[in-house]
Write a protein that holds these residues in place. Structure first.
Motif, PDB file in Angstrom:
ATOM      1  N   ARG A   7       0.823  -1.201   0.000  1.00 27.44           N
ATOM      2  CA  ARG A   7       0.000   0.000   0.000  1.00 27.44           C
ATOM      3  C   ARG A   7       0.863   1.259   0.000  1.00 27.44           C
ATOM      4  O   ARG A   7       0.582   2.224  -0.697  1.00 27.44           O
ATOM      5  CB  ARG A   7      -0.917   0.014   1.226  1.00 27.44           C
ATOM      6  CG  ARG A   7      -2.366  -0.097   0.830  1.00 27.44           C
ATOM      7  CD  ARG A   7      -3.270   0.096   1.990  1.00 27.44           C
ATOM      8  NE  ARG A   7      -3.366  -1.190   2.688  1.00 27.44           N
ATOM      9  CZ  ARG A   7      -3.724  -1.342   3.933  1.00 27.44           C
ATOM     10  NH1 ARG A   7      -4.018  -0.303   4.662  1.00 27.44           N
ATOM     11  NH2 ARG A   7      -3.788  -2.518   4.485  1.00 27.44           N
ATOM     12  N   TRP A   8       1.943   1.234   0.779  1.00 21.55           N
ATOM     13  CA  TRP A   8       2.837   2.384   0.842  1.00 21.55           C
ATOM     14  C   TRP A   8       3.514   2.614  -0.518  1.00 21.55           C
ATOM     15  O   TRP A   8       3.624   3.738  -0.977  1.00 21.55           O
ATOM     16  CB  TRP A   8       3.874   2.181   1.941  1.00 21.55           C
ATOM     17  CG  TRP A   8       4.853   3.306   2.040  1.00 21.55           C
ATOM     18  CD1 TRP A   8       6.176   3.254   1.758  1.00 21.55           C
ATOM     19  CD2 TRP A   8       4.580   4.651   2.410  1.00 21.55           C
ATOM     20  NE1 TRP A   8       6.751   4.467   1.934  1.00 21.55           N
ATOM     21  CE2 TRP A   8       5.780   5.373   2.346  1.00 21.55           C
ATOM     22  CE3 TRP A   8       3.435   5.335   2.790  1.00 21.55           C
ATOM     23  CZ2 TRP A   8       5.881   6.718   2.633  1.00 21.55           C
ATOM     24  CZ3 TRP A   8       3.542   6.677   3.093  1.00 21.55           C
ATOM     25  CH2 TRP A   8       4.748   7.352   3.006  1.00 21.55           C
ATOM     26  N   ALA A   9       3.926   1.557  -1.178  1.00 18.54           N
ATOM     27  CA  ALA A   9       4.557   1.676  -2.490  1.00 18.54           C
ATOM     28  C   ALA A   9       3.558   2.200  -3.521  1.00 18.54           C
ATOM     29  O   ALA A   9       3.892   3.055  -4.350  1.00 18.54           O
ATOM     30  CB  ALA A   9       5.122   0.331  -2.928  1.00 18.54           C
ATOM     31  N   ALA A  10       2.331   1.724  -3.471  1.00 15.09           N
ATOM     32  CA  ALA A  10       1.305   2.188  -4.394  1.00 15.09           C
ATOM     33  C   ALA A  10       0.989   3.659  -4.142  1.00 15.09           C
ATOM     34  O   ALA A  10       0.791   4.430  -5.085  1.00 15.09           O
ATOM     35  CB  ALA A  10       0.043   1.345  -4.251  1.00 15.09           C
ATOM     36  N   THR A  11       0.968   4.061  -2.904  1.00 18.34           N
ATOM     37  CA  THR A  11       0.712   5.459  -2.562  1.00 18.34           C
ATOM     38  C   THR A  11       1.829   6.348  -3.096  1.00 18.34           C
ATOM     39  O   THR A  11       1.576   7.420  -3.645  1.00 18.34           O
ATOM     40  CB  THR A  11       0.591   5.628  -1.034  1.00 18.34           C
ATOM     41  OG1 THR A  11      -0.450   4.773  -0.553  1.00 18.34           O
ATOM     42  CG2 THR A  11       0.280   7.058  -0.666  1.00 18.34           C
ATOM     43  N   ARG A  12       3.074   5.902  -2.940  1.00 20.03           N
ATOM     44  CA  ARG A  12       4.197   6.690  -3.453  1.00 20.03           C
ATOM     45  C   ARG A  12       4.153   6.802  -4.976  1.00 20.03           C
ATOM     46  O   ARG A  12       4.401   7.866  -5.537  1.00 20.03           O
ATOM     47  CB  ARG A  12       5.533   6.074  -3.023  1.00 20.03           C
ATOM     48  CG  ARG A  12       5.900   6.470  -1.610  1.00 20.03           C
ATOM     49  CD  ARG A  12       7.293   6.042  -1.293  1.00 20.03           C
ATOM     50  NE  ARG A  12       7.293   4.572  -1.302  1.00 20.03           N
ATOM     51  CZ  ARG A  12       8.375   3.830  -1.465  1.00 20.03           C
ATOM     52  NH1 ARG A  12       9.536   4.382  -1.659  1.00 20.03           N
ATOM     53  NH2 ARG A  12       8.296   2.520  -1.451  1.00 20.03           N
ATOM     54  N   ARG A  13       3.809   5.713  -5.653  1.00 20.28           N
ATOM     55  CA  ARG A  13       3.711   5.756  -7.120  1.00 20.28           C
ATOM     56  C   ARG A  13       2.603   6.708  -7.558  1.00 20.28           C
ATOM     57  O   ARG A  13       2.763   7.488  -8.499  1.00 20.28           O
ATOM     58  CB  ARG A  13       3.454   4.358  -7.680  1.00 20.28           C
ATOM     59  CG  ARG A  13       4.706   3.532  -7.817  1.00 20.28           C
ATOM     60  CD  ARG A  13       4.366   2.272  -8.532  1.00 20.28           C
ATOM     61  NE  ARG A  13       3.353   1.563  -7.743  1.00 20.28           N
ATOM     62  CZ  ARG A  13       3.407   0.304  -7.376  1.00 20.28           C
ATOM     63  NH1 ARG A  13       4.387  -0.448  -7.775  1.00 20.28           N
ATOM     64  NH2 ARG A  13       2.464  -0.243  -6.657  1.00 20.28           N
ATOM     65  N   LEU A  14       1.472   6.646  -6.884  1.00 21.72           N
ATOM     66  CA  LEU A  14       0.351   7.531  -7.216  1.00 21.72           C
ATOM     67  C   LEU A  14       0.726   8.990  -6.977  1.00 21.72           C
ATOM     68  O   LEU A  14       0.435   9.857  -7.788  1.00 21.72           O
ATOM     69  CB  LEU A  14      -0.879   7.152  -6.390  1.00 21.72           C
ATOM     70  CG  LEU A  14      -2.142   7.960  -6.657  1.00 21.72           C
ATOM     71  CD1 LEU A  14      -2.579   7.795  -8.112  1.00 21.72           C
ATOM     72  CD2 LEU A  14      -3.249   7.539  -5.723  1.00 21.72           C
ATOM     73  N   ARG A  15       1.391   9.261  -5.874  1.00 22.03           N
ATOM     74  CA  ARG A  15       1.825  10.624  -5.580  1.00 22.03           C
ATOM     75  C   ARG A  15       2.798  11.133  -6.638  1.00 22.03           C
ATOM     76  O   ARG A  15       2.731  12.276  -7.074  1.00 22.03           O
ATOM     77  CB  ARG A  15       2.493  10.646  -4.208  1.00 22.03           C
ATOM     78  CG  ARG A  15       1.981  11.754  -3.346  1.00 22.03           C
ATOM     79  CD  ARG A  15       2.692  11.785  -2.037  1.00 22.03           C
ATOM     80  NE  ARG A  15       1.783  11.242  -1.042  1.00 22.03           N
ATOM     81  CZ  ARG A  15       2.129  10.818   0.141  1.00 22.03           C
ATOM     82  NH1 ARG A  15       3.382  10.837   0.502  1.00 22.03           N
ATOM     83  NH2 ARG A  15       1.240  10.371   0.972  1.00 22.03           N
ATOM     84  N   THR A  16       3.699  10.276  -7.084  1.00 23.42           N
ATOM     85  CA  THR A  16       4.656  10.663  -8.119  1.00 23.42           C
ATOM     86  C   THR A  16       3.941  10.957  -9.421  1.00 23.42           C
ATOM     87  O   THR A  16       4.270  11.925 -10.116  1.00 23.42           O
ATOM     88  CB  THR A  16       5.688   9.537  -8.343  1.00 23.42           C
ATOM     89  OG1 THR A  16       6.356   9.279  -7.103  1.00 23.42           O
ATOM     90  CG2 THR A  16       6.706   9.922  -9.385  1.00 23.42           C
ATOM     91  N   LEU A  17       2.947  10.152  -9.775  1.00 21.28           N
ATOM     92  CA  LEU A  17       2.202  10.389 -11.008  1.00 21.28           C
ATOM     93  C   LEU A  17       1.410  11.688 -10.949  1.00 21.28           C
ATOM     94  O   LEU A  17       1.338  12.427 -11.924  1.00 21.28           O
ATOM     95  CB  LEU A  17       1.253   9.220 -11.281  1.00 21.28           C
ATOM     96  CG  LEU A  17       1.901   7.926 -11.763  1.00 21.28           C
ATOM     97  CD1 LEU A  17       0.853   6.820 -11.824  1.00 21.28           C
ATOM     98  CD2 LEU A  17       2.537   8.122 -13.116  1.00 21.28           C
TER      99      LEU A  17
END
Length: 69
Positions: A7-17
């Motif tokens: 979940r943390w990795a997905a959140t970071r990817r979404l924030r970067t996008l």
């Protein structure tokens, strides 16, 4: 990996996008605007030139005469 890590990795990817540097900067907008104005002025000078006016007038005259050659 645990669910929390995923979940943390997905959140970071979404924030970067969402907050990435994907848009144009002010300088790029300025260069794009100058290029568009230059192209528009070139196009205007071509369209308002004598050869284009003569060609359009001939085309319209032929059309009004019945389209004959």
């Amino acid at each position: 990996m645990s669910t929390r890590t995923n979940r943390w990795a997905a959140t970071r990817r979404l924030r970067t996008l969402l907050h990435g540097d994907g848009g144009m900067s002010t300088a790029e907008y300025a260069v794009g605007t100058v290029a568009a104005v230059a192209f528009a002025s070139l196009l205007y000078s071509v369209v308002t030139g004598d050869s284009v006016k003569d060609a359009l007038a001939g085309l319209i005259a032929r059309g009004l005469e019945g389209g004959g050659v």
